[in-house]
Design an enzyme around this catalytic site. Structure first.
Site, mmCIF file in Angstrom:
data_model
loop_
_atom_site.group_PDB
_atom_site.id
_atom_site.type_symbol
_atom_site.label_atom_id
_atom_site.label_comp_id
_atom_site.label_asym_id
_atom_site.label_seq_id
_atom_site.Cartn_x
_atom_site.Cartn_y
_atom_site.Cartn_z
ATOM 1 C CG ASN A 131 139.922 69.867 -7.201
ATOM 2 O OD1 ASN A 131 140.267 70.995 -7.548
ATOM 3 N ND2 ASN A 131 139.841 69.525 -5.907
ATOM 4 C CB SER A 159 148.728 74.514 -12.104
ATOM 5 O OG SER A 159 149.406 75.634 -11.587
ATOM 6 C CE1 TYR A 198 150.401 71.709 -7.370
ATOM 7 C CE2 TYR A 198 151.302 73.505 -8.687
ATOM 8 C CZ TYR A 198 150.208 72.864 -8.117
ATOM 9 O OH TYR A 198 148.943 73.368 -8.299
ATOM 10 C CB ALA A 205 157.512 67.507 -12.761
ATOM 11 C CE LYS A 226 148.221 70.450 -10.064
ATOM 12 N NZ LYS A 226 146.850 69.929 -10.016
#
Ligand code: NAD
Length: 254
Positions: free
Chosen positions: A91, A143, A156, A158, A160
């Site tokens: 997470n 996401s 970010y 990339a 996810k």
């Protein structure tokens, strides 16, 4: 699995879970929900505030998940304290708000190290611990940015995207050992993740979420409920899925 089971109140009872990024936001909600439903939990976070979660059956671990040896340490702690590992929830995540032309190599690599590489390392160690048991589940917190682009968060998106593809590929490798790997494509959730990049992070997310067909952002507990389901035997046929939980954000045309 043909019988209909009317009620499974404690779907993760007796399972042992490792949750990263558990000091706040979605990770805290996941750790507390799994624990409340009867799981034993190792809650890993670099924020010492994770110690506030300590209670019987819930062990905090202060660690930077991206450091060498962190994944091995976290998985070993679960096995030492609770005898096995059944559930891993990757997470923990961070974000940076910079145009690609302004981003340094260090900026880029820090985001990948936490969001993608540390998740890979925790997956690797968790699968190794789960293989002898021929069972286990991994839930990665991806996401809607795993699929969609937003200016200023290329590092970010990339990371996810990588997490979604790690999920699918590992799922194919792990299922022969009885281990299911899935992810959640999370939409806007009211947390503090943007606190370092905008003035009022939770307020920004709450406002941004109003653009979703559901008309609001989620609360962390709404994502934790999906984790509890995916981690349980009720999701026994789910392998390599990236389940969208975004209030309809990614299916609307306008
Ligand atoms: P958050 O900032 O409240 O929680 C993230 C937690 O991760 C924090 O407790 C932080 O200390 C921890 N963390 C960060 N780097 C770490 C590291 N190197 N080692 C250990 N712990 C570390 O944010 P959140 O919104 O709850 O985010 C949880 C996950 O949900 C992230 O992966 C995020 O990308 C994803 N997500 C969030 C949203 C949203 O709108 N909030 C949307 C899509 C996806």
């Amino acid at each position: 699995m043909t019988d209909i089971t009317p009620n499974i109140p404690h779907e993760v009872e007796g399972k042992v879970a490792l949750v990263t990024g558990a000091a706040s936001g979605i990770g805290k909600a996941i750790a507390l929900l799994l624990h409340a439903r009867g799981a034993m939990v190792v809650a890993e976070d670099l924020n010492p505030g994770v110690e506030d979660l300590a209670r019987p059956g819930l062990v905090p671990l202060i660690a930077d998940i991206s450091e060498d040896g962190a994944a091995e340490q976290a998985v070993s702690l679960a096995v030492e304290r609770f005898g096995r590992l059944d559930i891993l929830v990757n997470n923990a995540g961070i974000i940076i708000n910079k145009l690609v032309v302004d981003m340094t190599r260090e900026d880029w690599e820090r985001i990948q190290a936490v969001n993608a590489t540390a998740a890979f390392l925790h997956c690797r160690e968790a699968v190794k611990a789960m293989m002898p048991n021929k069972s286990g589940t991994i839930v990665n917190i991806a996401s809607y940015a795993s699929y969609f682009a937003f200016p200023t968060i290329a590092a970010y998106t990339a990371s996810k995207g990588a997490l979604a593809q790690l999920t699918r590929t590992l799922a194919l490798e792990a299922i022969e050992h009885g281990i299911r790997v899935n992810a959640i494509g999370v939409g806007d959730v009211v947390t503090n993740i943007l606190d370092d990049v905008v003035e009022d992070g939770p307020g920004f997310l709450a406002k941004h979420g109003e653009a979703a067909p559901i008309g609001r952002a989620a609360q962390p507990q709404e994502i934790a409920e999906i984790v509890a389901f995916l981690a349980s035997d009720r999701a026994s046929f789910m392998v390599g899925s990236v389940v969208m939980a975004d209030g309809g954000m990614t299916v609307t045309a306008g």
